[in-house]
Design a protein around this motif. Structure first.
Motif, mmCIF file in Angstrom:
data_model
loop_
_atom_site.group_PDB
_atom_site.id
_atom_site.type_symbol
_atom_site.label_atom_id
_atom_site.label_comp_id
_atom_site.label_asym_id
_atom_site.label_seq_id
_atom_site.Cartn_x
_atom_site.Cartn_y
_atom_site.Cartn_z
ATOM 1 N N TYR A 153 0.802 -1.218 0.000
ATOM 2 C CA TYR A 153 0.000 0.000 0.000
ATOM 3 C C TYR A 153 0.840 1.276 0.000
ATOM 4 O O TYR A 153 0.301 2.369 0.111
ATOM 5 C CB TYR A 153 -0.943 -0.004 1.216
ATOM 6 C CG TYR A 153 -1.645 -1.332 1.344
ATOM 7 C CD1 TYR A 153 -2.570 -1.737 0.387
ATOM 8 C CD2 TYR A 153 -1.334 -2.205 2.378
ATOM 9 C CE1 TYR A 153 -3.183 -2.970 0.475
ATOM 10 C CE2 TYR A 153 -1.952 -3.441 2.472
ATOM 11 C CZ TYR A 153 -2.873 -3.817 1.510
ATOM 12 O OH TYR A 153 -3.473 -5.048 1.584
ATOM 13 N N ASP A 154 2.141 1.136 -0.152
ATOM 14 C CA ASP A 154 3.068 2.262 -0.131
ATOM 15 C C ASP A 154 3.905 2.227 -1.403
ATOM 16 O O ASP A 154 4.549 1.214 -1.709
ATOM 17 C CB ASP A 154 3.959 2.146 1.107
ATOM 18 C CG ASP A 154 4.959 3.275 1.231
ATOM 19 O OD1 ASP A 154 4.793 4.312 0.557
ATOM 20 O OD2 ASP A 154 5.912 3.110 2.015
ATOM 21 N N ALA A 155 3.929 3.311 -2.150
ATOM 22 C CA ALA A 155 4.642 3.346 -3.427
ATOM 23 C C ALA A 155 6.161 3.339 -3.276
ATOM 24 O O ALA A 155 6.865 2.883 -4.175
ATOM 25 C CB ALA A 155 4.209 4.569 -4.233
ATOM 26 N N ALA A 156 6.675 3.829 -2.177
ATOM 27 C CA ALA A 156 8.132 3.975 -2.015
ATOM 28 C C ALA A 156 8.909 2.674 -2.258
ATOM 29 O O ALA A 156 9.914 2.697 -2.976
ATOM 30 C CB ALA A 156 8.451 4.565 -0.648
ATOM 31 N N PRO A 157 8.497 1.544 -1.697
ATOM 32 C CA PRO A 157 9.273 0.322 -1.940
ATOM 33 C C PRO A 157 9.208 -0.188 -3.390
ATOM 34 O O PRO A 157 9.943 -1.091 -3.760
ATOM 35 C CB PRO A 157 8.641 -0.712 -1.003
ATOM 36 C CG PRO A 157 7.832 0.044 -0.030
ATOM 37 C CD PRO A 157 7.463 1.337 -0.697
ATOM 38 N N TRP A 158 8.357 0.409 -4.191
ATOM 39 C CA TRP A 158 8.175 -0.026 -5.570
ATOM 40 C C TRP A 158 9.049 0.750 -6.551
ATOM 41 O O TRP A 158 8.937 0.566 -7.767
ATOM 42 C CB TRP A 158 6.703 0.125 -5.960
ATOM 43 C CG TRP A 158 5.811 -0.863 -5.274
ATOM 44 C CD1 TRP A 158 5.294 -0.768 -4.018
ATOM 45 C CD2 TRP A 158 5.352 -2.093 -5.800
ATOM 46 N NE1 TRP A 158 4.533 -1.872 -3.730
ATOM 47 C CE2 TRP A 158 4.550 -2.704 -4.819
ATOM 48 C CE3 TRP A 158 5.531 -2.747 -7.019
ATOM 49 C CZ2 TRP A 158 3.942 -3.925 -4.999
ATOM 50 C CZ3 TRP A 158 4.906 -3.972 -7.204
ATOM 51 C CH2 TRP A 158 4.136 -4.548 -6.202
ATOM 52 N N SER A 159 9.918 1.619 -6.058
ATOM 53 C CA SER A 159 10.674 2.486 -6.966
ATOM 54 C C SER A 159 11.581 1.702 -7.913
ATOM 55 O O SER A 159 11.667 2.038 -9.101
ATOM 56 C CB SER A 159 11.458 3.528 -6.184
ATOM 57 O OG SER A 159 12.435 2.921 -5.370
ATOM 58 N N ASP A 160 12.273 0.679 -7.431
ATOM 59 C CA ASP A 160 13.138 -0.102 -8.331
ATOM 60 C C ASP A 160 12.316 -0.809 -9.407
ATOM 61 O O ASP A 160 12.708 -0.841 -10.576
ATOM 62 C CB ASP A 160 13.955 -1.131 -7.547
ATOM 63 C CG ASP A 160 15.055 -0.496 -6.710
ATOM 64 O OD1 ASP A 160 15.399 0.677 -6.977
ATOM 65 O OD2 ASP A 160 15.568 -1.170 -5.789
ATOM 66 N N PHE A 161 11.187 -1.373 -9.003
ATOM 67 C CA PHE A 161 10.287 -2.008 -9.967
ATOM 68 C C PHE A 161 9.837 -0.990 -11.012
ATOM 69 O O PHE A 161 9.837 -1.260 -12.215
ATOM 70 C CB PHE A 161 9.074 -2.601 -9.244
ATOM 71 C CG PHE A 161 7.988 -3.091 -10.156
ATOM 72 C CD1 PHE A 161 8.085 -4.328 -10.769
ATOM 73 C CD2 PHE A 161 6.854 -2.317 -10.408
ATOM 74 C CE1 PHE A 161 7.084 -4.788 -11.619
ATOM 75 C CE2 PHE A 161 5.850 -2.763 -11.250
ATOM 76 C CZ PHE A 161 5.967 -4.007 -11.854
#
Length: 166
Positions: A5-13
């Motif tokens: 539910y948080d976009a931050a951890p998805w930055s590499d993806f």
């Protein structure tokens, strides 16, 4: 906050997806330019080119939405809804039953046109609802949209580059 539910951890993806999808969209332009006369001569093939482009660029826009720093979950959800609405509307129009080329088998049309279009249109909506409600798996719907978008776009690009010449 949970990674779903948080976009931050998805930055590499998002960075990887944006780069790969943008490169593939560029290659689609090359494929279309090589066979432009043949593409324009066949009913339904130009629609397939437009659909391939939308399927390949939608992951770019989904990735850009994820990369906006420190945005609220409401903003992220709204952005996902907008991308899904724009892409879904265009894909819905391009993949309507009357647009299928008579040379394309029904199973091929369903597998390379209808299913990717539906997933690319619906998965970001589910992700947006999930982000807002912290349910449904949240952003974990986006890899499905990306994968089907890239697969559908690549399949259609192959047809535009190779199969129409057979």
């Amino acid at each position: 906050m949970d990674a779903a539910y948080d976009a931050a951890p998805w930055s590499d993806f998002a960075v990887g997806t944006a780069g790969a999808a943008a490169a593939l969209a560029g290659l689609l332009f090359v494929a279309v330019s090589i066979n432009i006369q043949t593409i324009l001569a066949h009913r339904g093939i130009s629609s397939r080119a437009a659909e391939a482009l939308i399927l390949l660029v939608t992951p770019v826009f989904l990735s850009l939405v994820l990369l906006i720093p420190e945005q609220s979950t409401v903003a992220l959800a709204v952005e996902l809804f907008v991308v899904a609405t724009v892409a879904g509307s265009a894909l819905g129009w391009l993949s309507r039953p009357g647009s299928r080329a008579h040379e394309q088998p029904l199973s091929s049309w369903l597998g390379t046109t209808v299913v990717p279009a539906m997933v690319v249109a619906v998965a970001p909506v589910l992700a947006g609802v999930g982000v807002l409600t912290e349910s449904l798996g949240g952003l974990y719907w986006l890899p499905a949209a990306v994968a089907l978008g890239l697969l559908g776009g690549l399949t259609n690009a192959w047809v535009l580059l190779v199969e129409i010449l057979r």
